[in-house]
Design an enzyme around this catalytic site. Structure first.
Site, PDB file in Angstrom:
ATOM      1  N   SER A   1      -6.995   6.233 -13.138  1.00  0.00           N
ATOM      2  CA  SER A   1      -5.595   6.535 -12.829  1.00  0.00           C
ATOM      3  C   SER A   1      -4.747   5.295 -12.574  1.00  0.00           C
ATOM      4  O   SER A   1      -3.524   5.372 -12.590  1.00  0.00           O
ATOM      5  CB  SER A   1      -5.497   7.471 -11.619  1.00  0.00           C
ATOM      6  OG  SER A   1      -5.814   6.786 -10.426  1.00  0.00           O
TER       7      SER A   1
ATOM      8  N   LYS B   1      -3.206   4.477  -5.236  1.00  0.00           N
ATOM      9  CA  LYS B   1      -1.990   4.686  -6.031  1.00  0.00           C
ATOM     10  C   LYS B   1      -0.982   3.589  -5.720  1.00  0.00           C
ATOM     11  O   LYS B   1      -1.220   2.726  -4.881  1.00  0.00           O
ATOM     12  CB  LYS B   1      -1.354   6.057  -5.706  1.00  0.00           C
ATOM     13  CG  LYS B   1      -2.279   7.250  -5.881  1.00  0.00           C
ATOM     14  CD  LYS B   1      -2.697   7.478  -7.316  1.00  0.00           C
ATOM     15  CE  LYS B   1      -3.738   8.576  -7.429  1.00  0.00           C
ATOM     16  NZ  LYS B   1      -4.312   8.680  -8.759  1.00  0.00           N
TER      17      LYS B   1
END
Length: 199
Positions: free
Chosen positions: A57, A99
């Site tokens: 990701s 993230k």
């Protein structure tokens, strides 16, 4: 007789001194080891942790298997900044995520055609975020994941996204992330050595 007695007494004193020095050395090393272990535990629990990246990701900023050091004090003494790479508790499981902070408290965020726009908390014009960390070979016009409808980031929350926009479970699915769920700021990739770099 007197000379022998004096020699024996001197030898006893020397032996006592050696035993005393040995005991002091053991005591000092015990203190050093105890302090070192205590400091290591405190640092690991409250200051610095390591995190292994699992998945793609954050491609290509971070690769699957990269290990990073995370500063756990960052958001105890300051607020997150846009662009920070953060480790966060997912909330729905035991797995932590890594993230990037895209939106800050009070800001309005939206994304259409892979373009993220932000409006500051105090109003003003909407502006396109410059995101030089995105790899143009990974994030393309047809690979940027779901759009973001206009939404305002609540107080004490951040909006996060993965650098691989099409392969990331982030605030588009999880919603804004509370400060309390931020483990800390990722500082550096330390393993493998070939990937070493500051974040």
């Amino acid at each position: 007789m007197t000379v022998e007695a004096e020699l024996s007494e001197t030898e006893e004193h020397r032996l006592d001194d050696e035993i005393g020095a040995g005991a002091r050395a053991v005591g000092e090393w015990s203190v050093v080891i105890t302090v070192a272990i205590t400091v290591a535990i405190l640092v690991r629990n409250f200051v610095l942790a390591h995190f292994e990246v699992d998945g793609s990701s954050m491609d290509t900023t971070l690769a699957d298997g990269d290990r990073v050091f995370v500063n756990k004090l960052s958001y105890r003494i300051g607020d997150p900044s846009r662009g920070d790479v953060v480790v966060l508790h997912q909330g729905t499981g035991d797995r932590d995520l890594i993230k990037r902070v895209i939106g800050l408290p009070g800001e309005t965020i939206e994304m259409t055609n892979c373009e993220v726009r932000s409006t500051a908390a105090d109003g003003g014009p909407s502006r396109v975020l410059l995101e030089p960390y995105l790899d143009p070979a990974v994030v393309t016009a047809d690979r940027c994941g779901p759009a973001i409808d206009v939404q305002t980031v609540p107080d004490d929350h951040v909006f996060v996204m993965g650098d691989n926009r099409d392969g990331s479970q982030d605030s588009r699915a999880l919603g804004p992330i509370a400060y309390d769920d931020l483990v800390g700021r990722a500082l550096v990739v330390f393993w493998p050595r070939s990937d070493w770099r500051w974040l």
